[in-house]
Design a protein around this motif. Structure first.
Motif, short mmCIF file in Angstrom:
data_model
loop_
_atom_site.label_atom_id
_atom_site.label_comp_id
_atom_site.label_asym_id
_atom_site.label_seq_id
_atom_site.Cartn_x
_atom_site.Cartn_y
_atom_site.Cartn_z
N GLU A 1 61.56 -3.72 -35.19
CA GLU A 1 60.70 -2.59 -34.85
C GLU A 1 61.41 -1.24 -34.99
O GLU A 1 60.76 -0.20 -34.95
CB GLU A 1 60.18 -2.74 -33.41
N GLY A 2 62.75 -1.25 -35.07
CA GLY A 2 63.49 0.00 -35.16
C GLY A 2 63.59 0.72 -33.83
O GLY A 2 63.91 1.89 -33.78
N GLU A 3 63.34 0.03 -32.74
CA GLU A 3 63.35 0.64 -31.41
C GLU A 3 64.62 0.28 -30.66
O GLU A 3 65.22 -0.76 -30.90
CB GLU A 3 62.16 0.14 -30.58
N VAL A 4 65.00 1.15 -29.74
CA VAL A 4 66.02 0.82 -28.75
C VAL A 4 65.28 0.74 -27.42
O VAL A 4 64.54 1.65 -27.06
CB VAL A 4 67.12 1.89 -28.67
N LYS B 1 60.59 5.47 -30.10
CA LYS B 1 59.50 5.28 -31.08
C LYS B 1 59.74 6.26 -32.22
O LYS B 1 60.57 7.15 -32.10
CB LYS B 1 58.14 5.57 -30.43
N SER B 2 59.00 6.12 -33.28
CA SER B 2 59.18 7.02 -34.42
C SER B 2 58.88 8.47 -34.05
O SER B 2 59.42 9.39 -34.64
CB SER B 2 58.30 6.59 -35.59
N GLY C 1 59.24 9.72 -30.76
CA GLY C 1 59.86 10.09 -29.49
C GLY C 1 60.23 8.89 -28.67
O GLY C 1 60.78 7.93 -29.18
N VAL C 2 59.92 8.93 -27.37
CA VAL C 2 60.22 7.82 -26.47
C VAL C 2 58.99 7.49 -25.64
O VAL C 2 58.12 8.32 -25.43
CB VAL C 2 61.41 8.13 -25.52
N ASP C 3 58.95 6.27 -25.15
CA ASP C 3 57.89 5.81 -24.26
C ASP C 3 58.56 5.36 -22.97
O ASP C 3 59.47 4.53 -23.00
CB ASP C 3 57.13 4.66 -24.91
N ILE C 4 58.13 5.92 -21.85
CA ILE C 4 58.71 5.60 -20.55
C ILE C 4 57.69 4.84 -19.72
O ILE C 4 56.55 5.27 -19.60
CB ILE C 4 59.15 6.88 -19.80
N THR C 5 58.11 3.70 -19.19
CA THR C 5 57.27 2.93 -18.27
C THR C 5 57.79 3.19 -16.87
O THR C 5 58.94 2.92 -16.58
CB THR C 5 57.35 1.43 -18.60
N GLY C 6 56.95 3.70 -16.00
CA GLY C 6 57.37 4.02 -14.64
C GLY C 6 57.53 5.51 -14.47
O GLY C 6 56.99 6.31 -15.22
#
Length: 184
Positions: free
Chosen positions: A115-118, A131-132, A134-139
């Protein structure tokens, strides 16, 4: 110097160096060896046991060391340059795991090759992934200060528990077409 095919059985004590210049040497029960020099490829049929603080060293100047000091396992790079952990299998991941707080192990960092994600985890629960765009934050995101240099698009209710400070000529817009403005 040992030449030809040689087999040592029992306990072999060598003070100094053993220089093996050919393949085909079988050493069983080898102990008390200060230095073993083997030219070519070496194959071990079982484990290689090293004592505390004994090091596996790599490079002409012992640039990379892997060892256990009695309480901590360490990988040391002692020269200029980086340490790179590379996954060369197509679409495979690099995963760092640690204790999950309950005696098991959980992912803490996953570099996702497909997926190319960290992805960053808290006790195995995903909290942040790149993500391509930016970032996705859960919480919840907690920070001491926040400096946003671009636009902000917030969906949901915004609660302020302190003042909102606007500078001179900054405008608060209201309505779909910015029908109402408040500014100073």
């Amino acid at each position: 110097v040992v030449a030809g095919v040689s087999t040592f059985t029992g306990t072999v004590n060598i003070d100094g160096a053993l220089d093996i210049g050919v393949a085909g040497v079988d050493v069983e029960g080898l102990t008390n060896l200060d230095e073993l020099i083997v030219a070519g490829v070496s194959t071990f049929q079982t484990h290689v046991h090293l004592g505390d603080s004994d090091e596996l060293r790599f490079g002409a100047g012992d640039d990379l060391k892997i060892y256990h000091n009695g309480s901590t396992s360490l990988i040391d790079n002692t020269t200029v340059g980086s340490i790179a952990i590379r996954q060369l299998v197509d679409d495979a991941d690099v995963v760092l795991q640690s204790d999950d707080g309950s005696g098991g192990v959980a992912d803490y960092i996953r570099c996702d090759g497909s997926e190319g994600e960290v992805r960053l985890y808290h006790y195995g629960n995903e909290k942040l992934n790149t993500k391509s765009d930016g970032v996705d934050i859960t919480g919840e995101l907690q920070c001491d200060s926040l400096d946003v240099d671009g636009g902000v698009d917030i969906t949901g209710t915004v609660n302020f528990h302190n003042n909102v400070s606007l500078q001179d000529s900054d405008i608060l817009y209201f309505g779909n077409g910015n029908d109402m403005e408040i500014y100073h």
